[in-house]
Design an enzyme around this catalytic site. Structure first.
Site: not given
Length: 362
Positions: A302, A297
């Site tokens: 994430r 990410c």
């Protein structure tokens, strides 16, 4: 919500106060207690099951899960415990506090681009909390991706059984279980029990990501970023002025922005299963779970959620490209794609040639 530019100093020195809280907007009052009136029992789960229910966790606390006598429950935040609103408003009884800065650097430069800390430092923090490879660790936190980051790092280090309360403190309270405000600390242990990291294969470097994209047809570098980040319209971060994706990356969809993982969540805030994600998000993507997948990410948070989802489903062909877009854009020579790579309008260039006006608004 994580804002590393504002809080990175906190992880290197003890600051006077936190600039970014780790609090929750949920009601801080103590829930009506099922814990004090019942002896909760729940079905056993597999060791690799990561996301678990509040009932299962309470059954551990009540001594009703065989093999879970040695456990640590921890709330994950960012910064010092005194500045974590959610922990101080009321946490799971017995829970200690752990800081994301105990597993990753917070300097944010070419030599320390928010990657995992050296193994010896991660091990030191684990031992300080009383965690060795055999400790059963149960995590939760106000930030789903920050909690996933901690769980990923613990698995990488070698903790063999790591769980996350699915839905965090909100589902815990909704289930009717107690909270407390006492600050708890773990008991130090001296030996982790194995070499750290026990699972280096869970971590992919920038060098390896570049090499595998170029030379391994079964390898897929999967972006877990918003559509605007994926298309190069914004970097997604106030402290990243260039936008794009590593050349050859594919899109894993999901999050609306760097601080929103709702694409991977159910309406109640719990994390989806792999089958749900395959049906919802990954029905038309340019990879399958048969590929060797390295999720990334902006800076690594994430990406840890799909890693954990695949891990708990039994897949061993998954890793996290830890440096993400941030590390990639710190190197002028790195190849970049800007736009949908399936489109004729996609620009193929290098970091050095990218414009510097793509930082997210304050």
């Amino acid at each position: 919500m994580k804002n590393r530019i504002l809080v990175s100093a906190l992880c290197t020195v003890i600051a006077a106060f936190m600039l970014v809280g780790c609090g929750s907007n949920s009601d801080s009052s103590t829930s009506d207690s099922k814990a004090s009136t019942s002896n909760v029992k729940a079905e056993a789960v597999e060791q690799r099951k990561v996301y678990v229910t509040p009932d299962w966790v309470q059954s551990v606390i009540d001594g009703n899960q065989e093999g879970y006598e040695d456990y640590v429950i921890a709330e994950v935040g960012y910064g010092d415990v005194k500045d974590c609103d959610s922990y101080n408003e009321g946490h799971v009884p017995g829970a200690i506090y752990v800081d994301n800065c105990e597993v990753e650097d917070a300097i944010g430069d070419v030599d320390a681009p928010y990657n995992l800390l050296p193994a010896s430092e991660v091990e030191k923090y684990l031992l300080g909390h009383g965690i060795d490879k055999d400790t059963k660790v149960i995590l939760y936190g106000a930030d789903a991706s920050g909690t996933a980051r901690q769980a990923y790092a613990y698995l990488w280090a070698g903790v063999e059984d790591v769980k996350i309360i699915n839905g965090g403190i909100d589902t815990w309270k909704a289930a009717g279980y107690d909270t407390e405000k006492e600050v708890n600390k773990g008991k130090t242990v001296s030996d982790f029990g194995t070499k750290v990291p026990a699972h280096p294969e869970y971590w992919t470097s920038m060098k390896d990501a570049k090499d595998k994209v170029a030379n391994d047809d079964n390898f897929k570098l999967v972006s877990i970023r918003s559509e605007d980040e994926w298309l190069g319209k914004t970097s997604g971060y106030t402290y990243m002025d260039k936008a794009g994706e590593p050349e050859g990356a594919v899109w894993g969809k999901g999050p609306l922005d760097p601080y929103d993982m709702s694409g991977y969540m159910n309406d109640d805030g719990t994390i989806m299963t792999l089958e749900e994600i395959k049906a919802d998000l990954w029905s038309d993507v340019d990879f399958t779970t048969d590929n060797d997948l390295a999720f990334y990410c902006g800076t690594g948070w994430r990406a840890c959620i799909p890693f954990l989802i695949c891990y708990e489903a039994g897949y061993d062909n998954v890793s996290v490209y830890d440096g993400g877009w941030y590390e990639w854009m710190l190197h002028d020579e790195n190849p970049v794609q800007v736009g949908d790579p399936a489109s004729a309008d996609c620009q193929h260039t290098t970091v050095a040639e990218l414009p510097t006006d793509k930082a997210a608004a304050e």
